[in-house]
Design an enzyme around this catalytic site. Structure first.
Site, PDB file in Angstrom:
ATOM      1  N   CYS A   2       0.806  -0.999   0.066  1.00 44.87           N
ATOM      2  CA  CYS A   2      -0.140  -0.096  -0.009  1.00 44.87           C
ATOM      3  C   CYS A   2       0.929   1.235  -0.070  1.00 44.87           C
ATOM      4  CB  CYS A   2      -0.876   0.064   1.441  1.00 44.87           C
ATOM      5  SG  CYS A   2      -2.011  -1.287   1.343  1.00 44.87           S
ATOM      6  N   ARG A  27       4.030  -0.253  -4.627  1.00 41.80           N
ATOM      7  CA  ARG A  27       3.647  -1.077  -3.539  1.00 41.80           C
ATOM      8  C   ARG A  27       2.391  -1.461  -3.445  1.00 41.80           C
ATOM      9  NH1 ARG A  27       6.845   1.736   0.136  1.00 41.80           N
ATOM     10  NH2 ARG A  27       5.623   1.069   1.999  1.00 41.80           N
ATOM     11  N   TRP A  71      -2.853  -2.970  -1.559  1.00 41.69           N
ATOM     12  CA  TRP A  71      -2.372  -4.132  -1.816  1.00 41.69           C
ATOM     13  C   TRP A  71      -3.223  -5.031  -0.730  1.00 41.69           C
ATOM     14  CZ3 TRP A  71      -0.212  -7.954   1.317  1.00 41.69           C
ATOM     15  CH2 TRP A  71       0.275  -9.217   0.521  1.00 41.69           C
ATOM     16  N   ASN A  95      -1.735   1.893   5.874  1.00 46.05           N
ATOM     17  CA  ASN A  95      -0.992   0.929   5.540  1.00 46.05           C
ATOM     18  C   ASN A  95      -0.466  -0.032   6.519  1.00 46.05           C
ATOM     19  OD1 ASN A  95       1.023  -0.671   3.966  1.00 46.05           O
ATOM     20  ND2 ASN A  95       2.563   0.769   4.324  1.00 46.05           N
ATOM     21  N   GLY A  96      -0.715  -1.169   6.591  1.00 45.67           N
ATOM     22  CA  GLY A  96      -0.310  -2.069   7.888  1.00 45.67           C
ATOM     23  C   GLY A  96      -1.488  -3.094   8.082  1.00 45.67           C
ATOM     24  N   GLU A 467      15.873 -19.326  -7.871  1.00 44.60           N
ATOM     25  CA  GLU A 467      15.439 -18.040  -8.543  1.00 44.60           C
ATOM     26  C   GLU A 467      14.652 -17.811  -9.897  1.00 44.60           C
ATOM     27  OE1 GLU A 467      14.884 -15.206  -7.273  1.00 44.60           O
ATOM     28  OE2 GLU A 467      15.397 -13.491  -8.935  1.00 44.60           O
ATOM     29  N   LYS A 471      10.808 -16.395 -10.452  1.00 48.94           N
ATOM     30  CA  LYS A 471      10.731 -15.393 -11.562  1.00 48.94           C
ATOM     31  C   LYS A 471       9.557 -15.993 -12.682  1.00 48.94           C
ATOM     32  CE  LYS A 471      11.983 -12.642 -10.527  1.00 48.94           C
ATOM     33  NZ  LYS A 471      13.051 -12.306  -9.417  1.00 48.94           N
ATOM     34  N   GLU A 474       6.103 -16.006 -10.831  1.00 47.09           N
ATOM     35  CA  GLU A 474       5.533 -14.613 -10.585  1.00 47.09           C
ATOM     36  C   GLU A 474       5.092 -13.863 -11.806  1.00 47.09           C
ATOM     37  OE1 GLU A 474       9.125 -12.763  -9.100  1.00 47.09           O
ATOM     38  OE2 GLU A 474       8.073 -11.038  -8.075  1.00 47.09           O
ATOM     39  N   HIS A 490      13.513 -39.085  -5.878  1.00 44.41           N
ATOM     40  CA  HIS A 490      13.191 -39.478  -4.511  1.00 44.41           C
ATOM     41  C   HIS A 490      11.458 -38.910  -4.443  1.00 44.41           C
ATOM     42  CE1 HIS A 490      16.736 -40.552  -3.327  1.00 44.41           C
ATOM     43  NE2 HIS A 490      17.534 -39.436  -3.722  1.00 44.41           N
ATOM     44  N   LYS A 589       5.868  -4.461  -4.890  1.00 49.63           N
ATOM     45  CA  LYS A 589       7.249  -4.312  -4.745  1.00 49.63           C
ATOM     46  C   LYS A 589       7.752  -4.353  -3.394  1.00 49.63           C
ATOM     47  CE  LYS A 589      11.241  -3.653  -6.732  1.00 49.63           C
ATOM     48  NZ  LYS A 589      11.738  -4.840  -7.501  1.00 49.63           N
TER      49      LYS A 589
HETATM   50  C1  F6R Z   1      10.713 -11.246  -6.388  1.00 52.10           C
HETATM   51  C2  F6R Z   1      10.794 -10.353  -5.568  1.00 52.10           C
HETATM   52  C3  F6R Z   1      10.392 -10.659  -4.095  1.00 52.10           C
HETATM   53  C4  F6R Z   1      11.428  -9.718  -3.079  1.00 52.10           C
HETATM   54  C5  F6R Z   1      11.050  -9.775  -1.830  1.00 52.10           C
HETATM   55  C6  F6R Z   1      12.055  -9.325  -0.939  1.00 52.10           C
HETATM   56  O1  F6R Z   1      10.982 -10.890  -7.765  1.00 52.10           O
HETATM   57  O2  F6R Z   1      10.846  -8.994  -6.055  1.00 52.10           O
HETATM   58  O3  F6R Z   1      10.557 -11.881  -3.839  1.00 52.10           O
HETATM   59  O4  F6R Z   1      12.639 -10.212  -3.290  1.00 52.10           O
HETATM   60  O5  F6R Z   1       9.692  -9.517  -1.298  1.00 52.10           O
HETATM   61  O6  F6R Z   1      11.945  -7.751  -1.097  1.00 52.10           O
HETATM   62  P1  F6R Z   1      13.101  -6.969  -0.366  1.00 52.10           P
HETATM   63  O7  F6R Z   1      14.635  -7.570  -1.308  1.00 52.10           O
HETATM   64  O8  F6R Z   1      12.709  -5.580  -0.792  1.00 52.10           O
HETATM   65  O9  F6R Z   1      13.231  -7.134   1.053  1.00 52.10           O
END
Ligand code: F6R
Length: 594
Positions: A2, A27, A71, A95-96, A467, A471, A474, A490, A589
């Site tokens: 948010c 956000r 969000w 926000n929270g 990773e 990606k 996501e 396994h 984000k």
């Molecule tokens: C994936 C992604 C998230 C962040 C995670 C941690 O593409 O962006 O998994 O990596 O939310 O975020 P930070 O690095 O800001 O603590």
């Protein structure tokens, strides 16, 4: 999660709030709203969807207002749950998470409150209206004593139409004081105005913002004096430049992100201090979430092999829940976060401090909550990352962690000249690799119809695999898993058939035979295998449908390279499926709730 903005001054609030809110859309973007005060009343617009859905609010009257991009945590993303929430004389953005939501809701309902939304945030505005005694600030202080959990709040009261009230606990909130105006925002980019002074609200603090300045209050409602944190840096208007999406622009910036991060470390005396600390350290623990956690997993190998320091990597959200505390010897905890605002990582970092560990915070945001918590702080210089999926920040984090492992190795008298040279070459290696990704579009065409996808690797390649899988999930919404290659047999092999593409990552020479065994096993079950490797000779294997060859580097640093084709695969698959790669569904984000 948010984004909050608020304005009080002599300009029209609505256009300014909308423009600032757009800078916070990373956000959260499932609903948005705005409320101004004018002519003795509130003027509000709320909509489901992105900020563009409230563009019609630009014409709202008034020079004081609050706005929000959401969000969803409590209550589905829909108009009635969108902020601002209004009740009587109050309007509020939040926000929270209100953790005692159940008890507060029951108490309000007992008192006959008519709740209009399913949100926890509305409970606060309802309480404000019920308990209002003519002094909005002291009412806010009293109400917040009963709220458990986290909040960053912007509040308007019809009785004080020239004041914007704010409060913070465990959710970031900044106050900007400029010439004849004040702003409230969740993050620095939304404050940026010429010469504005930024104040960081600390946990429990409140503020009253007026056109001619801001007053600050402690949790007990008494006035406090605060010093400005910084002069807000000049606004850098984010732009995609010649790229269709922020994500591909940010991938193109990977070489620069690594180069700048390494260059900054050379000039940062904290870096040398940390290397000295590492020299005396018996044990490193890395706490992080998501992509940052995966960077930690990859860096573990460098800390252990190069510097000989045992390293464990924890999901920050799991760190406090019963994981054994390291005993014996000196421990350095590294909290790793792009945003520096991730609530789980902040909570883990503060627990590490309580446990008496030395805390190093590495963020991409020098003014963030996390960066001010550590005994020491280092920054990655990835530049602002706007696409929700982390790309260049991953490589920048790896660059800093690799540099630390090399610095620690040297401080311990080890010869790591070869690896130093490899790290220096890494930006060029990334650049070369980025120019070799032409065939990934073809891979994406084959992935778009997949039922599920496996990314397999061993050792550091397993760290890259998880990773790559994150990606793809996501951005494409296709179920996928990053798996240790030898583990498939396994149990999980039962899920593999001709509809299951498998991406195999092979950069560790000593593990090649065993990785290729796993490749044969999945190919025998009909899987199409795509290979990302440092060794061209494996590309011709009959099981391999298509491959990308990585430039040569130290085997400890290969995750910084091998993840690049996987980022590109996720991007291209999202495009092939018609998804927005910059703003995947359900995500935000910055994850500022636990
Ligand atoms: C994936 C992604 C998230 C962040 C995670 C941690 O593409 O962006 O998994 O990596 O939310 O975020 P930070 O690095 O800001 O603590």
């Amino acid at each position: 999660m948010c984004g909050i903005v608020g304005y009080v001054g002599d300009r029209r609030a609505a256009p300014l709030l909308l423009e600032r809110l757009r800078r916070l859309e990373y956000r959260g973007y499932d609903s948005a709203g705005i409320c101004t005060i004018a002519e003795g009343g509130f003027h509000a617009v709320r909509r489901k969807g992105r900020i563009r859905e409230i563009a019609c609010a630009e014409s709202l009257p008034g020079t004081v207002g609050i706005a929000h991009t959401r969000w969803a945590t409590h209550g589905a993303p829909c108009e009635k749950n969108a902020h601002p929430h209004l009740c009587g004389k109050f309007a509020l953005v939040h926000n929270g998470i209100v953790e005692n939501d159940g008890a507060l809701r029951a108490s309000l309902l007992r008192q006959g409150a008519e709740l209009k939304s399913q949100t926890d945030s509305e409970l606060i505005v309802q309480m404000l209206d019920r308990e209002y005694d003519g002094d909005p600030m002291q009412t806010l202080v009293r109400v917040l004593r009963r709220v458990e959990g986290s909040y960053a709040l912007g509040v308007l009261c019809l009785d004080c139409p020239g004041v914007l009230f704010a409060a913070r606990r465990k959710s970031p909130l900044l106050v900007g004081v400029g010439e004849g105006e004040c702003l409230l925002a969740s993050d620095l980019p939304a404050l940026a105005s010429e010469g504005m002074q930024a104040y960081v609200l600390e946990d429990g603090e409140l503020a009253a913002l007026r056109a001619d300045g801001a007053e600050f209050y402690g949790a007990d409602g008494k006035r406090i004096q605060k010093k400005p944190h910084c002069t807000v840096p000049r606004e850098e208007i984010p732009s995609k430049g010649r790229y269709p999406h922020y994500m591909c622009k940010e991938m193109a910036e990977i070489p620069l992100a690594i180069r700048q991060s390494l260059c900054d470390l050379r000039q940062d005396h904290t870096f040398n201090d940390v290397c000295e600390v590492l020299c005396q350290t018996d044990y490193v623990e890395i706490v992080a979430c998501g992509t940052a956690y995966h960077a930690g997993l990859a860096a573990k190998y460098a800390f252990e092999r190069l510097a000989g320091i045992r390293t464990d990597v924890y999901l920050a959200g799991e760190y406090r829940d019963g994981l054994p505390d390291c005993t014996g010897g000196e421990c350095l905890t590294i909290a790793l976060s792009q945003s520096g605002e991730t609530a789980d990582t902040i909570a883990a970092a503060s627990l590490a401090k309580q446990r008496g560990k030395t805390l190093l915070c590495i963020t991409n945001a020098p003014y963030s909550t996390l960066s001010s918590m550590g005994d020491r702080a280092l920054v990655t210089r990835a530049g602002r990352e706007i696409a929700v999926a982390a790309t260049k920040s991953y490589q920048a984090q790896l660059a800093v962690l690799y540099a630390l492992s090399l610095g620690a190795a040297r401080a311990r008298g080890r010869n790591v000249d070869k690896e130093y040279a490899a790290l220096e070459r890494l930006p060029d290696d990334c650049r070369i690799l980025l120019s070799r990704l032409g065939r990934i579009g073809g891979w994406a065409e084959r992935f778009r119809g997949a039922r599920s996808v496996y990314f397999i690797g061993k050792g550091a390649d397993h760290a890259a695999a998880v990773e790559g899988s994150l990606k793809l999930k996501e951005l494409s919404y296709i179920p996928s898993e990053g798996y240790a290659a030898g583990e498939l047999k396994h149990g999980t092999l039962s899920l593999v058939d001709q509809r299951t593409p498998v991406v195999a990552i092979l950069t560790q020479r000593q593990l090649a035979a065993r990785l290729m065994n796993a490749v044969s096993e999945v190919a025998s079950r009909g899987a199409r295998v795509f290979l990302v490797t440092s060794f061209p000779e494996f590309c011709a294997r009959r099981e391999v449908i298509s491959s990308v060859v990585l430039p040569e580097t130290s085997p400890l640093f290969t995750p910084a390279l091998s993840v690049i084709p996987l980022q590109a695969l996720a991007y291209e698959t999202a495009l092939a499926l018609g998804n927005d790669p910059d703003k995947p569904r359900n995500l935000a984000k910055s994850v500022t709730v636990e």
